[in-house]
Design an enzyme around this catalytic site. Structure first.
Site, PDB file in Angstrom:
ATOM      1  N   CYS A 173       0.664  -1.145   0.276  1.00  0.00           N
ATOM      2  CA  CYS A 173      -0.183  -0.019  -0.137  1.00  0.00           C
ATOM      3  C   CYS A 173       0.916   1.231  -0.011  1.00  0.00           C
ATOM      4  O   CYS A 173       1.813   1.286   0.392  1.00  0.00           O
ATOM      5  CB  CYS A 173      -0.868  -0.069   1.275  1.00  0.00           C
ATOM      6  SG  CYS A 173      -2.040  -1.593   1.432  1.00  0.00           S
ATOM      7  N   ARG A 210       1.742   1.356  -5.946  1.00  0.00           N
ATOM      8  CA  ARG A 210       1.925   0.270  -4.780  1.00  0.00           C
ATOM      9  C   ARG A 210       0.678  -0.612  -4.412  1.00  0.00           C
ATOM     10  O   ARG A 210       0.693  -1.157  -3.561  1.00  0.00           O
ATOM     11  CB  ARG A 210       2.363   1.125  -3.554  1.00  0.00           C
ATOM     12  CG  ARG A 210       3.807   1.777  -3.967  1.00  0.00           C
ATOM     13  CD  ARG A 210       4.038   2.414  -2.581  1.00  0.00           C
ATOM     14  NE  ARG A 210       4.451   1.477  -1.260  1.00  0.00           N
ATOM     15  CZ  ARG A 210       5.743   1.119  -1.178  1.00  0.00           C
ATOM     16  NH1 ARG A 210       6.728   1.456  -2.093  1.00  0.00           N
ATOM     17  NH2 ARG A 210       5.812   0.158  -0.176  1.00  0.00           N
ATOM     18  N   TRP A 260      -3.529  -1.792  -1.366  1.00  0.00           N
ATOM     19  CA  TRP A 260      -3.471  -3.197  -2.038  1.00  0.00           C
ATOM     20  C   TRP A 260      -4.202  -4.339  -0.936  1.00  0.00           C
ATOM     21  O   TRP A 260      -3.418  -4.487   0.184  1.00  0.00           O
ATOM     22  CB  TRP A 260      -2.036  -3.623  -2.245  1.00  0.00           C
ATOM     23  CG  TRP A 260      -1.992  -4.970  -3.147  1.00  0.00           C
ATOM     24  CD1 TRP A 260      -2.044  -5.272  -4.255  1.00  0.00           C
ATOM     25  CD2 TRP A 260      -1.691  -6.288  -2.415  1.00  0.00           C
ATOM     26  NE1 TRP A 260      -1.942  -6.231  -4.681  1.00  0.00           N
ATOM     27  CE2 TRP A 260      -1.595  -7.152  -3.516  1.00  0.00           C
ATOM     28  CE3 TRP A 260      -1.598  -6.656  -1.128  1.00  0.00           C
ATOM     29  CZ2 TRP A 260      -1.563  -8.498  -3.355  1.00  0.00           C
ATOM     30  CZ3 TRP A 260      -1.346  -8.038  -1.237  1.00  0.00           C
ATOM     31  CH2 TRP A 260      -1.247  -8.845  -2.115  1.00  0.00           C
ATOM     32  N   ASN A 301       0.245   0.216   6.147  1.00  0.00           N
ATOM     33  CA  ASN A 301       0.596  -0.857   5.292  1.00  0.00           C
ATOM     34  C   ASN A 301       1.349  -1.778   6.076  1.00  0.00           C
ATOM     35  O   ASN A 301       2.246  -1.687   6.962  1.00  0.00           O
ATOM     36  CB  ASN A 301       1.725  -0.034   4.291  1.00  0.00           C
ATOM     37  CG  ASN A 301       2.476  -1.096   3.231  1.00  0.00           C
ATOM     38  OD1 ASN A 301       2.003  -2.138   3.092  1.00  0.00           O
ATOM     39  ND2 ASN A 301       3.705  -0.523   2.881  1.00  0.00           N
ATOM     40  N   GLY A 302       0.947  -3.122   5.831  1.00  0.00           N
ATOM     41  CA  GLY A 302       1.366  -4.155   6.417  1.00  0.00           C
ATOM     42  C   GLY A 302       0.408  -5.102   6.773  1.00  0.00           C
ATOM     43  O   GLY A 302      -0.829  -4.979   6.516  1.00  0.00           O
ATOM     44  N   GLU A 355      11.353 -15.032 -17.792  1.00  0.00           N
ATOM     45  CA  GLU A 355      11.180 -13.559 -17.537  1.00  0.00           C
ATOM     46  C   GLU A 355      10.162 -13.010 -18.875  1.00  0.00           C
ATOM     47  O   GLU A 355       9.125 -12.424 -18.556  1.00  0.00           O
ATOM     48  CB  GLU A 355      12.222 -12.833 -17.819  1.00  0.00           C
ATOM     49  CG  GLU A 355      11.929 -11.112 -17.592  1.00  0.00           C
ATOM     50  CD  GLU A 355      11.540 -10.710 -16.307  1.00  0.00           C
ATOM     51  OE1 GLU A 355      11.028  -9.736 -16.305  1.00  0.00           O
ATOM     52  OE2 GLU A 355      11.393 -11.591 -15.461  1.00  0.00           O
ATOM     53  N   LYS A 385       6.390 -11.563 -17.879  1.00  0.00           N
ATOM     54  CA  LYS A 385       5.894 -10.328 -18.267  1.00  0.00           C
ATOM     55  C   LYS A 385       4.449 -10.537 -18.956  1.00  0.00           C
ATOM     56  O   LYS A 385       3.593  -9.689 -18.797  1.00  0.00           O
ATOM     57  CB  LYS A 385       6.753  -9.511 -19.262  1.00  0.00           C
ATOM     58  CG  LYS A 385       7.911  -9.062 -18.469  1.00  0.00           C
ATOM     59  CD  LYS A 385       7.617  -8.018 -17.923  1.00  0.00           C
ATOM     60  CE  LYS A 385       8.184  -7.736 -16.463  1.00  0.00           C
ATOM     61  NZ  LYS A 385       8.569  -8.728 -15.591  1.00  0.00           N
ATOM     62  N   GLU A 398       1.598 -11.126 -16.223  1.00  0.00           N
ATOM     63  CA  GLU A 398       1.559  -9.988 -15.360  1.00  0.00           C
ATOM     64  C   GLU A 398       0.686  -8.964 -15.894  1.00  0.00           C
ATOM     65  O   GLU A 398      -0.126  -8.392 -15.307  1.00  0.00           O
ATOM     66  CB  GLU A 398       2.693  -9.431 -15.007  1.00  0.00           C
ATOM     67  CG  GLU A 398       3.612 -10.103 -14.153  1.00  0.00           C
ATOM     68  CD  GLU A 398       5.146  -9.303 -13.892  1.00  0.00           C
ATOM     69  OE1 GLU A 398       5.280  -9.110 -12.415  1.00  0.00           O
ATOM     70  OE2 GLU A 398       5.697  -8.984 -14.543  1.00  0.00           O
ATOM     71  N   HIS A 453       9.198 -33.387 -21.984  1.00  0.00           N
ATOM     72  CA  HIS A 453       8.488 -34.153 -20.588  1.00  0.00           C
ATOM     73  C   HIS A 453       7.261 -33.466 -20.379  1.00  0.00           C
ATOM     74  O   HIS A 453       7.338 -33.256 -18.908  1.00  0.00           O
ATOM     75  CB  HIS A 453       9.816 -33.735 -19.797  1.00  0.00           C
ATOM     76  CG  HIS A 453      11.040 -34.453 -20.137  1.00  0.00           C
ATOM     77  ND1 HIS A 453      10.945 -35.749 -20.069  1.00  0.00           N
ATOM     78  CD2 HIS A 453      12.041 -34.069 -20.833  1.00  0.00           C
ATOM     79  CE1 HIS A 453      12.126 -36.236 -20.657  1.00  0.00           C
ATOM     80  NE2 HIS A 453      13.035 -34.939 -21.085  1.00  0.00           N
ATOM     81  N   LYS A 464       3.834  -2.874  -6.668  1.00  0.00           N
ATOM     82  CA  LYS A 464       5.170  -2.886  -7.354  1.00  0.00           C
ATOM     83  C   LYS A 464       6.181  -3.390  -6.309  1.00  0.00           C
ATOM     84  O   LYS A 464       7.018  -4.174  -6.671  1.00  0.00           O
ATOM     85  CB  LYS A 464       5.566  -1.461  -7.630  1.00  0.00           C
ATOM     86  CG  LYS A 464       6.982  -1.003  -8.119  1.00  0.00           C
ATOM     87  CD  LYS A 464       7.162  -1.607  -9.404  1.00  0.00           C
ATOM     88  CE  LYS A 464       8.646  -1.265  -9.891  1.00  0.00           C
ATOM     89  NZ  LYS A 464       8.450  -2.172 -11.077  1.00  0.00           N
TER      90      LYS A 464
END
Length: 609
Positions: free
Chosen positions: A2, A27, A74, A100-101, A482, A486, A489, A505, A604
């Site tokens: 957050c 955030r 968030w 935040n937490g 990666e 991307k 996401e 496999h 983020k």
């Protein structure tokens, strides 16, 4: 996660809070709210984004207000809605708090508060904090009430509190969730990170875990949880507001992709000794004896940073001949890891605040092992708690999906590889040749970016597909991971990255005419093996997109579409091959109408478990 902002000064507080929350919205963006003080406590909050709250605010109502707090959320405990949005208030509307937490013992605290007739309105863990502060604030000053409350709390927090009883101060505290105080001219601003501060001042105080801060417009007092005074130094932020603007790009992500020629150069600037074929990394703070004693390196990271660590493993094992392991921070912290004399732990985190990575750092240090940090944010917790390390100098990264930080991390890992290899097996001549390749990398990346429209055309052909497979071998395997990450996401398309040979496999069962398969097929020692894997996909009617080396005409026999990158040595190649994958994900997401900079359910900086 957050975003928190608090302000006291002479400006219109609502404008300062909303502008700060806009800059912190990467955030978290589930819900948003502000609380300000004048003759009364005024709270406005709602589900949705900062722009939605801004549209209904009457700024004239706040013209005489000079203190307030804001929050963009968030969600952890409780779904995103108006009631669960921050700030939260006490029973009497005298105190407001943003957080935040995660408060781990909130259920037990809530039970006690209910027995004392407190009215709990939300589903959040946060609300218990403001009611506990209310309980103690009846008989003691706000800062003491906050201190007393935090002695009862288990978990992580970054909080800012205001009280109608003390309308001339903010009280903030931190344990595991970042806070920074901006020191201005007759004003102070506290925020989750510097992006909300640089518009007002570059002078900052970094808050450490276990600290409580009492803030007036002209003064900052810092205490530990036992209420002992702590002396703090003021630092200076070395970037400005222009660095966190879009500067004509449609999205921050696209801007940050196109910044990579510059950010890669910034990562190696001043660190290459070309004539000697060496690199200098003074921030490592390792003696020659400590360097010679390294027997194993353990990279610890999460997400994109973990992929960078995998590339570091390939590089260091091949060129410096030191065994390397790469660990997920979230797994490492809950194991009983075997760390021995000669081990070196290196944690990688863009923000320097990633909760799991920070916990892993502390676990390693507690076991007596030297810990280095690779991070982007100066003054971050990981930067301060590591024994040494390297800043990647990528500048602020606002897009939630990391791009420029990834290539900057790789650049630093290449520098680290040379730093170690030249002390062991690499000759000065070899060092000079390889480093010359790295020096040329920014220009090669620019050549790829100049062909952005080619990637966009490929994206148009595949943006409606629901599944992708990304395949690479050797050092290109982490690049495939990666690339898949991307796409997942920001476009919400299911994508998997695999070593190309592992396709047989399991994943080969998925391949048909509806499955796009992205191969990283540059000319290297495993090129022919990758071609064989491409033939296996082609035989099953898969649609192949190949990232290939310029001049490779043969690959067109196997791939439906080819995007060429300049030829370079393997040690530098991930800096090039990842660029088209970033662009492919970006353009597919845009074509699908996705919010590229703020993908759903993501934030983020992951500062909670």
């Amino acid at each position: 996660m957050c975003g928190i902002v608090g302000y006291i000064g002479n400006k219109n507080v609502a404008e300062v809070l909303i502008n700060g929350l806009r800059r912190l919205e990467y955030r978290g963006y589930d819900s948003v709210g502000i609380a300000v003080l004048n003759s009364k406590l005024i709270v406005q909050k709602q589900k949705g984004k900062v722009s939605e709250l801004n549209a209904v605010l009457n700024y004239d109502e706040f013209e005489s207000c000079n203190i307030g707090i804001g929050h963009t959320r968030w969600a952890t405990h409780g779904e995103p809605n108006d009631i669960n949005a921050h700030p939260h208030t006490d029973c009497n509307g005298q105190i407001a708090l943003v957080h935040n937490g995660i408060i781990e013992n909130y259920a037990a605290l809530k039970k006690i508060l209910l027995q004392h007739n407190h009215i709990i309105k939300s589903e959040t863990d946060t609300e218990v904090l403001v009611h506990l502060i209310e309980y103690y604030h009846q008989t003691m000053p706000l800062v003491d009430a906050v201190q007393k409350t935090l002695t009862k709390v288990e978990g992580t927090y970054g909080i800012v509190v205001i009280s109608k009883k003390e309308p001339d101060k903010l009280v903030a505290a931190r344990n595991g969730s970042p806070l920074i105080i901006g020191v201005g001219d007759n004003e102070m601003i506290v925020a989750s990170d510097a992006s909300a501060i640089v518009e007002h001042t570059r002078n900052v105080i970094y808050v450490s875990d276990g600290e409580i801060i009492e803030i007036t417009r002209n003064n900052v007092k810092t205490y530990d949880l036992a209420k002992h005074n702590i002396e703090k130094l003021t630092d200076t932020i070395d970037w400005d507001i222009a660095d966190i603007e879009k500067q004509g790009f449609a999205h921050f992500m696209l801007k940050e992709i196109f910044e990579q020629p510059e950010t890669i150069q910034n990562a190696f600037r001043g660190r290459i000794l070309l004539e000697e074929g060496k690199t200098r990394l003074d921030g490592l703070r390792l003696t020659e004896d400590e360097l010679n004693a390294i027997r194993r390196i353990i990279f610890i990271a999460c997400g994109t940073s973990w992929h960078a660590g995998l590339i570091g493993e390939y590089l260091i094992e091949e060129y410096a001949r030191i065994p390397v392991e790469v660990e997920y921070a979230s797994e490492f912290r809950y194991r009983s890891p075997i760390l021995e004399k000669g081990d070196l732990v290196i944690v990688i985190s863009q923000s320097g605040e990633t909760a799991d990575t920070l916990a892993a750092l502390r676990e390693a240090k507690a076991r007596g092992v030297k810990v280095l940090g690779i991070t982007n944010v100066v003054g971050s917790t990981i930067a301060r708690e590591s024994d040494g390390g390297v800043y990647i100098h990528a500048g602020p990264e606002i897009g939630v999906a990391s791009t420029k930080a990834f290539t900057s991390q790789i650049t630093v890992l290449i520098l680290l590889t040379f730093y170690l290899a030249r002390r062991r097996y690499m000759t000065a001549d070899a060092g000079r040749e390889f480093l010359q390749e790295l020096i040329q990398a920014p220009q090669l990346v620019k050549k790829i970016l100049d062909k952005n429209d080619e990637i966009k055309e490929i994206a148009k052909l595949y943006h409606t597909h629901r599944n992708f497979l990304y395949l690479g071998r050797g050092i290109q395997f982490p690049v495939a991971l990666e690339g898949a990450l991307k796409l997942k996401e920001i476009s919400y398309i299911h994508a998997e990255g695999y070593p190309a040979a592992e396709m047989k496999h399991g994943p080969i069962a998925l391949i048909d005419e509806n499955m796009p398969v992205v191969f990283i097929a540059v000319r290297d020692e495993v090129y022919q093996k990758v071609i064989s894997n491409m033939q296996e996909v082609k035989a099953r009617k898969g649609n192949i997109v190949a990232i290939a080396t310029e001049g490779d005409e043969d690959i067109k026999k196997y791939a439906n579409h080819v995007f060429y990158v300049p030829a370079t040595r393997k040690i530098v190649s991930p800096l090039l091959t990842v660029i088209p994958l970033q662009l492919l994900a970006y353009h597919i997401a845009v074509l699908r109408g996705c919010n590229v900079d703020q993908p759903r359910n993501l934030a983020k900086s992951v500062t909670v478990e």
